[in-house]
Design a protein around this motif. Structure first.
Motif, mmCIF file in Angstrom:
data_model
loop_
_atom_site.group_PDB
_atom_site.id
_atom_site.type_symbol
_atom_site.label_atom_id
_atom_site.label_comp_id
_atom_site.label_asym_id
_atom_site.label_seq_id
_atom_site.Cartn_x
_atom_site.Cartn_y
_atom_site.Cartn_z
ATOM 1 N N LEU A 198 -44.312 -5.426 -18.324
ATOM 2 C CA LEU A 198 -45.043 -4.626 -19.317
ATOM 3 C C LEU A 198 -46.421 -5.232 -19.585
ATOM 4 N N SER A 251 -40.356 -0.845 -26.140
ATOM 5 C CA SER A 251 -41.372 -1.829 -25.777
ATOM 6 C C SER A 251 -42.559 -1.715 -26.717
ATOM 7 N N ASN A 311 -38.835 -7.635 -17.712
ATOM 8 C CA ASN A 311 -39.509 -6.394 -18.085
ATOM 9 C C ASN A 311 -40.653 -6.615 -19.057
ATOM 10 N N ALA A 312 -40.513 -7.648 -19.895
ATOM 11 C CA ALA A 312 -41.631 -7.959 -20.798
ATOM 12 C C ALA A 312 -42.836 -8.405 -19.974
ATOM 13 N N LEU A 318 -40.313 -6.799 -25.352
ATOM 14 C CA LEU A 318 -39.362 -5.844 -24.787
ATOM 15 C C LEU A 318 -38.046 -6.010 -25.523
#
Ligand code: SF4
Length: 614
Positions: A365, A286, A361-362, A272
């Motif tokens: 994801l 991303s 967020n990574a 990310l």
């Protein structure tokens, strides 16, 4: 390394230099498997020839396929890094970390070559592009929306280089105040360059610099009594400010930064990237990467590819973990930026909070990606089991025909891999042998062409889905038989909605899958993953066929509507279509607009012809 003379390979490697450089590992057919850089070429490449492995799955596969190796010595590690990037871009080796979804990203390029720059959409790979590239954006919609803002608010040219050269007067864009008219020198170079700079600031998200600049220009216009221009700038400033407010989250105290976080799973990882511009968080990017490298190595390899020559380099690059080439990246990026760039790992305060956000967020994801893969995996296994397929249908192609009572018949092919559409596998077919309305013959012709070509190129799907029942499938099977398609290579099925008269479950949306062996079709429950996957593929094929059919009709209407106009042949017809979109659009165009596409006498004849009552 079956069948490979390892002793000869070792002898070859013993002659490699012990300095920095780039090496390529090749398979028995000379295809590049992997590109790497090393401080000590000989030692690094030797490690691939040792018995045993380093525990990584990719290493085992790589070594098993390795048949040859080549190297290129460089003077410095920095040169090796740049060359490695170039070679990865060129060969897209199987075992390098790749930004696999890269090619599908649209980006905005501000062309800086040539006399009068413009902003346009380009594909992310951007090889051969000579301008400054912005993106990738979160979605195609986002990039198009941004370009639309650029075109609306900044009066740069939108015409092609060829058109620019040919113009003898400005086009409608100038009349509407959306272009300064450089084609016929209606503006000075300084004024035009000032707009180019503003576009760059806008795309970099540097509104702190951009807005005061526009305001200063607005005041200049007012002072010089150019009220129309001043009013236009005022509207532009307000619109930009509104958009920026709506799009961005303000982050106090930060400058330009890119922040990277990696989350790694089983054979897959998510990266990310948060982009902060002038202290404001802009749209993140991303990436999903395949491979089982440790996260730090993966990030190292990713960074090498991320900062392509055209990509904007911020003042600070912040990583969620240290990487082996950090100092080298700092050097290369500083050189590219023309000012010092800091690549940091330890950060505090606001930066730390942002890095945490990137990490979160990574991970998200990765988990959503994993969930998606799990669902697709289940759907593919289910399909294989329910339909009794020999192969797992990782690659599915679906075919549909669209026609209007036998006219404008066109067939479409769509491709899905691992449950996702692959636009490169989309194709439309104009029929060569079928006349009148005969959907069955159309399917047969198209399948024959697709399968024959696929056999020749070694490019075949695992499963072919024909939109239709037993009759359509029968014709598709005839085509497969004629071209000699081995059933164990590609299997064919027909997909049709259950019919109410035949099946009481039809109203509940069941799908029937007809199989080559005949017998009763397999009924798929509408809510099942298998049904949803196949229906998605079929609907995509249907949409593609209808789109192609409409396009054919539109072109034909244009052709028949214009074929009597003197001076309008196929080339001018297609130029008119490109510019005005349809016969209706051409009819609505003014004489001046028509003259921008065709010579004045032809434009007059065209207008005269189209205004006649019929
Ligand atoms: S006014 Fe001239 S330079 Fe501007 S878009 Fe039109 S043709 Fe191109």
């Amino acid at each position: 390394m079956k069948g490979v003379d390892r002793a000869a390979l070792r002898e070859k490697v013993a002659l490699f230099p012990t300095g920095p450089g780039v090496y390529t590992l090749l398979d028995a057919r000379g295809r590049v498997l992997y590109v790497g850089k090393a401080k000590n070429l000989r030692a690094r490449v030797r490690s691939y020839l040792r018995e045993g492995d380093d525990g990584r799955r990719f290493y085992r596969h790589l070594v098993a396929a390795l048949a040859d190796v080549e190297c290129f010595a460089t003077d410095t590690e920095k040169e090796a890094l740049l060359l490695e990037h170039t070679l990865i871009q060129r060969h897209a080796p199987r075992w390098n970390v790749k930004l696999t979804d890269d090619k599908s990203y649209l980006m905005i390029e501000v062309t800086t070559h040539g006399e009068w720059p413009r902003a346009r959409l380009v594909r992310a790979r951007g090889r051969g592009k000579r301008g400054t590239v912005f993106g990738p954006y979160a979605s195609a919609r986002a990039v198009r929306e941004t370009l639309r803002h650029v075109k609306r608010w900044f009066p740069l040219r939108t015409c092609s280089d060829a058109e620019l050269r040919q113009r003898t007067r400005p086009c409608i864009e100038y009349e509407m105040g959306r272009c300064l008219g450089p084609c016929v020198r209606l503006c000075s170079r300084e004024d035009y360059d000032a707009v180019v700079q503003e576009v760059l600031l806008f795309l970099q998200g540097k509104n702190d610099t951009l807005l005061p600049r526009l305001e200063a220009r607005m005041r200049e216009h007012s002072a010089a009594l150019r009220f129309e221009q001043a009013a236009r700038l005022r509207d532009q400033i307000q619109a930009i400010a509104r958009t920026l407010e709506g799009q961005r989250v303000a982050r106090e105290g930060a400058g330009d930064q890119d922040l990277f976080a990696v989350a790694a799973g089983e054979g897959v990882a998510a990266v990310l990237v948060l982009h902060v511009r002038s202290g404001q968080l802009t749209e993140p990017s991303s990436y999903e990467l395949r491979g089982d490298l440790p996260p730090a190595e993966l990030l190292n390899a990713f960074l090498g590819q991320f900062y392509r020559p055209q990509r904007y380099v911020p003042r600070e690059v912040i990583l969620d973990r240290d990487v082996s080439d950090r100092a080298l990246f700092e050097e290369v990026l500083s050189e590219r930026r023309g000012a010092q760039v800091a690549v940091k790992v330890q950060v505090r305060g606001e930066r730390r909070a942002l890095l945490e956000l990137a990490r979160k967020n990574a991970a998200l994801l990765l988990s959503t990606g994993e969930e998606k893969r799990r669902v697709v995996d289940e759907a593919l296994s289910g399909l294989q089991r329910l339909l009794g397929l020999r192969r797992r249908p990782r690659r599915i192609e679906c075919f549909d025909v669209s026609t209007l009572q036998g006219a404008f018949t066109v067939a479409a092919q769509v491709r899905f891999e691992d449950g996702e559409p692959v636009p490169q596998g989309y194709r439309t077919y104009k029929l060569r042998t079928v006349e009148g309305q005969d959907d069955f013959a159309a399917i047969e012709e198209v399948l024959e062409r697709r399968l024959a070509g696929g056999l020749e190129r070694g490019d075949l799907p695992d499963l072919v889905v024909v939109d239709g029942g037993a009759a359509q499938l029968g014709r598709a099977l005839s085509a497969a038989h004629r071209v000699g398609l081995p059933p164990q290579r590609t299997e064919l099925v027909g997909l049709a909605k259950a019919r109410p008269e035949e099946d009481p479950e039809a109203a509940r949306g069941y799908e029937r899958v007809h199989l080559p062996r005949g017998g009763a079709p397999v009924l798929l429950e509408p809510a099942s993953l298998e049904c949803r996957l196949l229906a998605r593929v079929r609907d995509a094929a249907h949409r593609a066929a209808v789109r192609a059919h409409r396009e054919l009709r539109r072109k034909s209407a244009l052709r028949s509507g214009l074929e009597e106009v003197p001076g309008v042949g196929p080339k001018r017809r297609s130029q008119l279509l490109k510019r005005f979109g349809s016969l209706k659009g051409i009819r609505a165009a003014s004489l001046a607009e028509l003259e921008e596409v065709v010579p004045a006498p032809v434009a007059r004849a065209l207008q005269d012809y189209l205004s006649r009552p019929r």
